[in-house]
Design a protein around this motif. Structure first.
Motif, mmCIF file in Angstrom:
data_model
loop_
_atom_site.group_PDB
_atom_site.id
_atom_site.type_symbol
_atom_site.label_atom_id
_atom_site.label_comp_id
_atom_site.label_asym_id
_atom_site.label_seq_id
_atom_site.Cartn_x
_atom_site.Cartn_y
_atom_site.Cartn_z
ATOM 1 N N LEU A 194 3.470 126.105 16.858
ATOM 2 C CA LEU A 194 3.765 126.615 18.195
ATOM 3 C C LEU A 194 4.500 125.419 18.964
ATOM 4 O O LEU A 194 3.771 124.463 19.333
ATOM 5 C CB LEU A 194 2.663 127.331 19.041
ATOM 6 C CG LEU A 194 1.968 128.632 18.071
ATOM 7 C CD1 LEU A 194 1.087 129.085 18.995
ATOM 8 C CD2 LEU A 194 3.286 129.401 17.822
ATOM 9 N N VAL A 195 5.625 125.376 19.519
ATOM 10 C CA VAL A 195 6.331 124.589 20.261
ATOM 11 C C VAL A 195 6.752 125.386 21.471
ATOM 12 O O VAL A 195 7.628 126.319 21.203
ATOM 13 C CB VAL A 195 7.409 123.995 19.649
ATOM 14 C CG1 VAL A 195 8.085 122.927 20.569
ATOM 15 C CG2 VAL A 195 6.632 123.011 18.336
ATOM 16 N N PRO A 196 6.494 125.072 22.657
ATOM 17 C CA PRO A 196 7.099 125.916 24.009
ATOM 18 C C PRO A 196 8.471 125.965 23.986
ATOM 19 O O PRO A 196 9.275 124.869 23.476
ATOM 20 C CB PRO A 196 6.586 124.979 25.031
ATOM 21 C CG PRO A 196 5.327 124.371 24.751
ATOM 22 C CD PRO A 196 5.492 124.159 23.183
ATOM 23 N N TRP A 197 9.215 126.851 24.323
ATOM 24 C CA TRP A 197 10.678 126.995 24.236
ATOM 25 C C TRP A 197 10.991 127.589 25.689
ATOM 26 O O TRP A 197 10.427 128.313 26.280
ATOM 27 C CB TRP A 197 11.074 128.239 23.487
ATOM 28 C CG TRP A 197 12.617 128.434 23.298
ATOM 29 C CD1 TRP A 197 13.326 129.303 24.005
ATOM 30 C CD2 TRP A 197 13.524 127.623 22.300
ATOM 31 N NE1 TRP A 197 14.680 129.152 23.578
ATOM 32 C CE2 TRP A 197 14.769 128.072 22.645
ATOM 33 C CE3 TRP A 197 13.177 126.770 21.510
ATOM 34 C CZ2 TRP A 197 15.890 127.626 22.012
ATOM 35 C CZ3 TRP A 197 14.203 126.236 20.625
ATOM 36 C CH2 TRP A 197 15.524 126.509 21.062
ATOM 37 N N THR A 198 11.774 126.474 26.241
ATOM 38 C CA THR A 198 12.270 126.504 27.498
ATOM 39 C C THR A 198 13.358 127.573 27.824
ATOM 40 O O THR A 198 14.286 127.512 27.199
ATOM 41 C CB THR A 198 12.811 125.274 28.103
ATOM 42 O OG1 THR A 198 11.683 124.171 27.879
ATOM 43 C CG2 THR A 198 13.111 125.365 29.616
ATOM 44 N N HIS A 199 13.154 128.680 29.084
ATOM 45 C CA HIS A 199 13.873 129.713 29.376
ATOM 46 C C HIS A 199 14.296 129.464 30.601
ATOM 47 O O HIS A 199 15.496 130.102 30.780
ATOM 48 C CB HIS A 199 12.829 130.938 29.267
ATOM 49 C CG HIS A 199 12.786 131.622 28.067
ATOM 50 N ND1 HIS A 199 13.336 132.370 27.442
ATOM 51 C CD2 HIS A 199 11.910 131.013 27.137
ATOM 52 C CE1 HIS A 199 12.956 132.742 26.259
ATOM 53 N NE2 HIS A 199 11.976 132.108 26.020
ATOM 54 N N TRP A 200 13.830 128.607 31.576
ATOM 55 C CA TRP A 200 14.529 128.306 32.898
ATOM 56 C C TRP A 200 13.874 127.128 33.556
ATOM 57 O O TRP A 200 12.548 126.649 33.523
ATOM 58 C CB TRP A 200 14.097 129.472 33.628
ATOM 59 C CG TRP A 200 14.898 129.730 34.962
ATOM 60 C CD1 TRP A 200 16.246 129.225 35.310
ATOM 61 C CD2 TRP A 200 14.453 130.608 35.975
ATOM 62 N NE1 TRP A 200 16.538 129.693 36.368
ATOM 63 C CE2 TRP A 200 15.618 130.685 36.904
ATOM 64 C CE3 TRP A 200 13.447 131.444 36.140
ATOM 65 C CZ2 TRP A 200 15.505 131.432 38.083
ATOM 66 C CZ3 TRP A 200 13.460 132.208 37.375
ATOM 67 C CH2 TRP A 200 14.407 132.314 38.277
ATOM 68 N N VAL A 201 14.728 126.377 34.252
ATOM 69 C CA VAL A 201 14.281 125.130 34.817
ATOM 70 C C VAL A 201 14.916 124.969 36.131
ATOM 71 O O VAL A 201 16.186 125.345 36.257
ATOM 72 C CB VAL A 201 14.798 123.861 34.206
ATOM 73 C CG1 VAL A 201 14.276 122.705 34.978
ATOM 74 C CG2 VAL A 201 14.082 123.679 32.777
ATOM 75 N N VAL A 202 14.226 124.951 37.343
ATOM 76 C CA VAL A 202 14.969 124.963 38.576
ATOM 77 C C VAL A 202 14.333 123.936 39.215
ATOM 78 O O VAL A 202 13.024 123.671 39.398
ATOM 79 C CB VAL A 202 14.860 126.283 39.411
ATOM 80 C CG1 VAL A 202 15.546 126.189 40.651
ATOM 81 C CG2 VAL A 202 15.354 127.455 38.641
ATOM 82 N N VAL A 203 15.024 122.857 39.930
ATOM 83 C CA VAL A 203 14.527 121.753 40.669
ATOM 84 C C VAL A 203 15.144 121.726 42.102
ATOM 85 O O VAL A 203 15.873 122.420 42.490
ATOM 86 C CB VAL A 203 14.943 120.351 39.942
ATOM 87 C CG1 VAL A 203 14.240 120.288 38.440
ATOM 88 C CG2 VAL A 203 16.234 120.163 39.705
ATOM 89 N N ASN A 204 14.247 120.802 42.950
ATOM 90 C CA ASN A 204 14.674 120.731 44.108
ATOM 91 C C ASN A 204 14.814 122.028 45.255
ATOM 92 O O ASN A 204 15.726 122.038 45.898
ATOM 93 C CB ASN A 204 16.002 119.910 44.506
ATOM 94 C CG ASN A 204 15.584 118.413 43.835
ATOM 95 O OD1 ASN A 204 14.918 117.731 43.917
ATOM 96 N ND2 ASN A 204 16.836 118.017 43.361
ATOM 97 N N ILE A 205 13.806 122.796 44.755
ATOM 98 C CA ILE A 205 13.643 124.174 45.576
ATOM 99 C C ILE A 205 12.850 123.568 46.847
ATOM 100 O O ILE A 205 12.059 122.705 46.916
ATOM 101 C CB ILE A 205 12.730 125.001 44.790
ATOM 102 C CG1 ILE A 205 13.153 125.248 43.442
ATOM 103 C CG2 ILE A 205 12.633 126.213 45.818
ATOM 104 C CD1 ILE A 205 12.108 125.807 42.550
ATOM 105 N N ALA A 206 13.659 124.351 48.124
ATOM 106 C CA ALA A 206 12.981 123.736 49.441
ATOM 107 C C ALA A 206 11.637 124.165 49.380
ATOM 108 O O ALA A 206 11.292 125.567 49.116
ATOM 109 C CB ALA A 206 14.077 124.296 50.438
#
Length: 172
Positions: free
Chosen positions: A72-84
């Protein structure tokens, strides 16, 4: 009449939390947010953001994704950075919505998922029962990750900068 609230009531209200009006923690993610139907990013709400936060960051992973070797290896579906830090959350279908065609939303930037595409890509696992973990980080800094924002770059950059973390898990 004056209401007397127990002190734990105030602590709960101030707790850093990530919720979705579309599903509760541990419940199934509705099909319209999956790759099987509309593939919309789900609505998310943020509560109790710590006062010292300079930005927020979000990572969504399928924590039950198997490799060909059945690990089992996590699979990335979404990344969001610098959210106010003043953001109250994301509306349904937030991912990909911009006025200028880029992936910048009032300073928030959508990074690459594990398909090497920017933005949300919903669950479409070959089997059901996979857990999708939404992790929201309150950070004491604004991130400078260059043009290719990835989960790995994000996790390296936030080491020592996490003020608080909130989790939400949905099931596919």
């Amino acid at each position: 009449m004056k209401q007397n609230h127990h002190p734990s009531f105030y602590r709960e209200m101030d707790t850093f939390r990530l919720v979705s009006p579309a599903f509760h923690d541990g419940q199934r993610i509705p099909r319209k947010y999956t790759g099987e139907l509309h593939d919309l990013s789900p609505p998310l709400e943020f509560y109790g953001v710590p006062g010292g936060a300079a930005s927020l960051a979000l990572v969504v992973e399928d924590v039950d994704a198997p490799t060909p070797e059945s690990r089992l290896v996590p699979w990335t579906h979404w990344v969001v950075v610098n959210i106010a830090p003043a953001a109250k959350g994301f509306a349904e279908g937030f991912s990909g919505r911009t006025e200028h065609g880029d992936r910048d939303h009032d300073g928030a930037v959508e990074g690459l998922n594990d398909w090497k595409q920017p933005g949300w890509r919903g669950p479409k696992a070959p089997t059901s029962g996979h857990r999708y973990r939404f992790r929201l980080f309150a950070l004491d800094c604004v991130l400078h990750l260059g043009h290719k924002v990835t989960k790995d770059k994000l996790l390296d950059a936030i080491d020592g900068h996490v003020i608080a973390e909130a989790d939400l898990t949905g099931i596919f």
